[in-house]
Design an enzyme around this catalytic site. Structure first.
Site, mmCIF file in Angstrom:
data_model
loop_
_atom_site.group_PDB
_atom_site.id
_atom_site.type_symbol
_atom_site.label_atom_id
_atom_site.label_comp_id
_atom_site.label_asym_id
_atom_site.label_seq_id
_atom_site.Cartn_x
_atom_site.Cartn_y
_atom_site.Cartn_z
ATOM 1 N N LYS A 116 0.807 -0.987 -0.058
ATOM 2 C CA LYS A 116 0.133 0.021 0.098
ATOM 3 C C LYS A 116 0.905 1.254 -0.007
ATOM 4 O O LYS A 116 0.734 2.397 -0.765
ATOM 5 C CB LYS A 116 -0.954 0.046 1.225
ATOM 6 C CG LYS A 116 -2.188 -1.007 1.243
ATOM 7 C CD LYS A 116 -2.896 -1.071 2.588
ATOM 8 C CE LYS A 116 -3.817 -2.374 2.524
ATOM 9 N NZ LYS A 116 -4.080 -2.788 3.676
ATOM 10 N N GLN A 147 -5.023 -2.748 9.616
ATOM 11 C CA GLN A 147 -4.953 -4.066 8.878
ATOM 12 C C GLN A 147 -5.184 -5.225 9.825
ATOM 13 O O GLN A 147 -4.945 -5.153 10.992
ATOM 14 C CB GLN A 147 -3.239 -4.171 8.810
ATOM 15 C CG GLN A 147 -2.940 -5.404 7.995
ATOM 16 C CD GLN A 147 -3.497 -5.380 6.495
ATOM 17 O OE1 GLN A 147 -3.534 -4.654 6.163
ATOM 18 N NE2 GLN A 147 -4.073 -6.545 6.286
ATOM 19 N N ASP A 189 -11.230 1.187 3.912
ATOM 20 C CA ASP A 189 -11.522 -0.265 3.610
ATOM 21 C C ASP A 189 -13.010 -0.626 3.551
ATOM 22 O O ASP A 189 -13.558 -1.869 3.227
ATOM 23 C CB ASP A 189 -11.217 -1.087 4.913
ATOM 24 C CG ASP A 189 -9.828 -1.905 4.793
ATOM 25 O OD1 ASP A 189 -9.486 -1.823 3.550
ATOM 26 O OD2 ASP A 189 -9.033 -2.261 5.512
#
Ligand code: NAP
Length: 293
Positions: free
Chosen positions: A53, A97, A120
């Site tokens: 990312k 994450q 997300d």
């Protein structure tokens, strides 16, 4: 058979985003979009994903930052981190994450994220808006699949779509996106899971087959209709002497035997994985442009 080339499409979209960052932010004297990631512990797959990312952010001219914490961080401390990221106006969107260590409740953490910064697309508010077909951050992997289908002009309308796997992050949201009244969308969807009976027959009737089970090589040629579009979400690291890294990536589909029957198929690697990261970039751009509130 044609490949649904996630690498090619991801590069095209990254170029489009980079151009937009220059024209809409840099040239106007504005700060570029800023994506932050929270990384807890040292899970190798999570570390690789977060580095990918960061690299993608650099490529398109975004600012990226990573907040790293040891795996024994308390839930309370992680709440404080999220509260800080929610309130920092310099950060347009962030991800936490997953997986998180067992003592931390992932649902509580996700619910703490400001839905307007939830790039997300995992917050219940964004999931709810997705179901209602309202503007929202879509979850990155299914969003990437829809983008791939769209860029290849694959017609979903009225098609028999079968999704194998019903995870909250992939199977369930892609089943909703394929069936929504939108373009691409308007498909007729069957969602299979470990209680489904005769998956082989159900899969073999699919015009569009999306496989997100986490079972390496589950889908074989006899489960695929001639001319079907097959999207393989699975990622498995298989030890290998043939590569420098010491492993090869494989999917949930037996590519070598299935590809010949397909009109289109995603490779692994080079398919859905790259589209997932690009979706995050697209969501961050939307967040910076305040398109989703
Ligand atoms: P997950 O949370 O483990 O869910 C797997 C789903 O498959 C579950 O719904 C499960 O059913 C179903 N399933 C498993 N075995 C089955 C069987 N034998 N028959 C029928 N259904 C079965 O997986 P996930 O997070 O969606 O990930 C799936 C795969 O995609 C993994 O390989 C993962 O690494 C990969 N992935 C890739 C990306 C990417 O960017 N390319 C992103 C996310 C995930 P139940 O619900 O009944 O248990």
């Amino acid at each position: 058979m044609k490949l649904l080339d996630g690498k090619l499409v991801a590069e095209q979209i990254k170029n489009e985003i980079a151009r937009e960052v220059k024209e809409q932010f840099i040239d106007k004297g504005l700060e570029p979009p800023h994506l932050a990631a929270v990384l807890v512990g040292e899970d190798p797959a999570s570390m690789t994903y977060v580095s990918a990312k960061e690299k993608a952010c650099r490529e398109v001219g975004f600012i990226s930052s990573v907040y790293r914490y040891p795996s024994n961080i308390t839930e309370e401390k992680l709440f404080d981190v999220i509260d800080f990221l929610n309130s920092d106006d310099d950060i347009n969107g962030f991800i936490v994450q997953v997986p998180l260590p067992g003592h931390i409740d992932e649902h509580k953490i996700i619910e703490r994220i400001d839905p307007a910064k939830d790039i997300d697309g995992f917050h219940p508010v964004n999931i709810g808006k997705m179901v209602l077909n309202l503007p929202c951050f879509l979850p990155a992997t299914p969003m990437g699949i829809m983008t791939l289908l769209d860029r290849y002009n694959i017609d979903v309308e009225g098609k028999n779509c079968v999704v194998l796997g019903r995870s909250h992050t992939v199977g369930t949201p892609i089943s909703i996106m394929l069936s929504r009244k939108s373009k691409p969308g308007n498909g007729t969807v069957t969602l299979c899971h470990s209680f489904s009976q005769d998956i082989q027959t159900i899969a073999s009737r699919a015009d569009i087959l999306i496989v997100a089970m986490g079972k390496q090589g589950f889908v074989t040629a006899d489960m695929v209709k001639q001319g079907a579009v097959v999207v393989d979400v699975g990622i498995h690291r298989i030890p290998s002497d043939e590569t420098k890294s010491g492993f090869k990536l494989k999917g949930d589909v037996k590519f070598d035997e299935v590809a010949g029957k397909c009109s289109y198929i995603t490779p692994v690697p080079g398919g859905v994985g790259l589209m997932t990261i690009v979706s995050l970039l697209q969501n961050t751009l939307k967040a910076a442009k305040k398109e989703i509130i």
